[in-house]
Write a protein that holds these residues in place. Structure first.
Motif, PDB file in Angstrom:
ATOM      1  N   UNK A 179      31.140  45.434  41.565  1.00 10.70           N
ATOM      2  CA  UNK A 179      31.319  46.711  41.219  1.00 10.70           C
ATOM      3  C   UNK A 179      31.746  47.674  42.346  1.00 10.70           C
ATOM      4  N   UNK A 180      31.231  47.572  43.429  1.00 11.23           N
ATOM      5  CA  UNK A 180      31.596  48.489  44.665  1.00 11.23           C
ATOM      6  C   UNK A 180      33.013  48.300  44.999  1.00 11.23           C
ATOM      7  N   UNK A 181      33.397  47.051  44.961  1.00 14.04           N
ATOM      8  CA  UNK A 181      34.857  46.787  45.315  1.00 14.04           C
ATOM      9  C   UNK A 181      35.974  47.332  44.249  1.00 14.04           C
ATOM     10  N   UNK A 222      38.193  39.441  43.457  1.00 17.56           N
ATOM     11  CA  UNK A 222      38.431  38.089  43.015  1.00 17.56           C
ATOM     12  C   UNK A 222      37.563  37.317  43.628  1.00 17.56           C
ATOM     13  N   UNK A 223      37.321  37.216  45.042  1.00 20.56           N
ATOM     14  CA  UNK A 223      36.402  36.250  45.733  1.00 20.56           C
ATOM     15  C   UNK A 223      34.841  36.433  45.284  1.00 20.56           C
ATOM     16  N   UNK A 224      34.784  37.629  44.911  1.00 22.84           N
ATOM     17  CA  UNK A 224      33.287  38.075  44.678  1.00 22.84           C
ATOM     18  C   UNK A 224      33.155  37.465  43.252  1.00 22.84           C
ATOM     19  N   UNK A 225      34.121  37.822  42.135  1.00 22.78           N
ATOM     20  CA  UNK A 225      33.988  37.288  41.019  1.00 22.78           C
ATOM     21  C   UNK A 225      33.844  35.572  40.838  1.00 22.78           C
ATOM     22  N   UNK A 226      34.622  34.991  41.764  1.00 23.72           N
ATOM     23  CA  UNK A 226      34.629  33.426  41.916  1.00 23.72           C
ATOM     24  C   UNK A 226      33.298  33.206  42.385  1.00 23.72           C
ATOM     25  N   UNK A 227      32.602  33.694  43.363  1.00 24.12           N
ATOM     26  CA  UNK A 227      31.294  33.540  43.785  1.00 24.12           C
ATOM     27  C   UNK A 227      30.240  33.668  42.818  1.00 24.12           C
ATOM     28  N   UNK A 228      30.456  34.517  41.648  1.00 26.91           N
ATOM     29  CA  UNK A 228      29.547  34.964  40.607  1.00 26.91           C
ATOM     30  C   UNK A 228      29.826  33.638  39.585  1.00 26.91           C
ATOM     31  N   UNK A 229      31.076  33.275  39.570  1.00 23.09           N
ATOM     32  CA  UNK A 229      31.532  32.041  38.584  1.00 23.09           C
ATOM     33  C   UNK A 229      30.978  30.699  39.178  1.00 23.09           C
ATOM     34  N   UNK A 230      30.938  30.728  40.256  1.00 21.45           N
ATOM     35  CA  UNK A 230      30.184  29.412  40.998  1.00 21.45           C
ATOM     36  C   UNK A 230      28.913  29.254  40.772  1.00 21.45           C
ATOM     37  N   UNK A 231      28.102  30.543  40.689  1.00 26.02           N
ATOM     38  CA  UNK A 231      26.639  30.396  40.209  1.00 26.02           C
ATOM     39  C   UNK A 231      26.643  30.087  39.025  1.00 26.02           C
TER      40      UNK A 231
END
Length: 144
Positions: A102-104, A129-138
């Motif tokens: 959200x911040x980004x 995108x990297x942050x969203x990918x991290x969430x997707x990994x979770x």
């Protein structure tokens, strides 16, 4: 009722999208005042009559309906699966990633709406995108 912790960043990004919509109309409508366009004009024809710094806000509003859709799906899925910590703290990984996203996205919006410096915008986009990918990994981890 206890609100799942990931709902807060989701609601914040939705609120930010409404803010950007208001900012877009606040600048766009005055820019189009007095411009006569045929009722079936194309977006490109209309945009030719709008200064770039006004169009940047509209472009960002559109972007907030594109990339964040995956964020919404992932965060809501994690909430449904109750993967996010129920400890009541914002220290779990999912919340850090969600608030980071959200911040980004807010930073990306501000850069695009105010200065539109492409290299900075692109860097922020990649970070989101990297942050969203991290969430997707979770989410994948929770499903396996």
């Amino acid at each position: 009722m206890e609100v799942p912790s990931l709902i807060r960043p989701v609601a914040t990004l939705v609120g930010w999208t409404f803010f950007m919509e208001a900012w877009m109309y606040k600048t766009r409508l005055p820019a189009l005042k007095g411009v006569r366009l045929p009722p079936n004009t194309t977006k490109q024809s209309m945009n030719a009559h709008i200064p770039s710094e006004v169009q940047w806000k509209a472009d960002n509003y559109n972007h907030l309906h594109e990339a964040p859709t995956r964020f919404y799906a992932i965060a809501l899925s994690l909430s449904i699966l109750e993967v996010a910590s129920s400890s009541g703290t914002d220290l779990d990984l999912e919340n850090k990633l969600a608030w980071g996203y959200v911040g980004v996205r807010v930073a990306h919006s501000l850069v695009q709406a105010v200065t539109n410096v492409i290299p900075i915008r692109f860097g922020l986009y990649i970070l989101s995108e990297v942050t969203a990918l991290g969430l997707f990994g979770r989410l994948v981890y929770a499903l396996v």
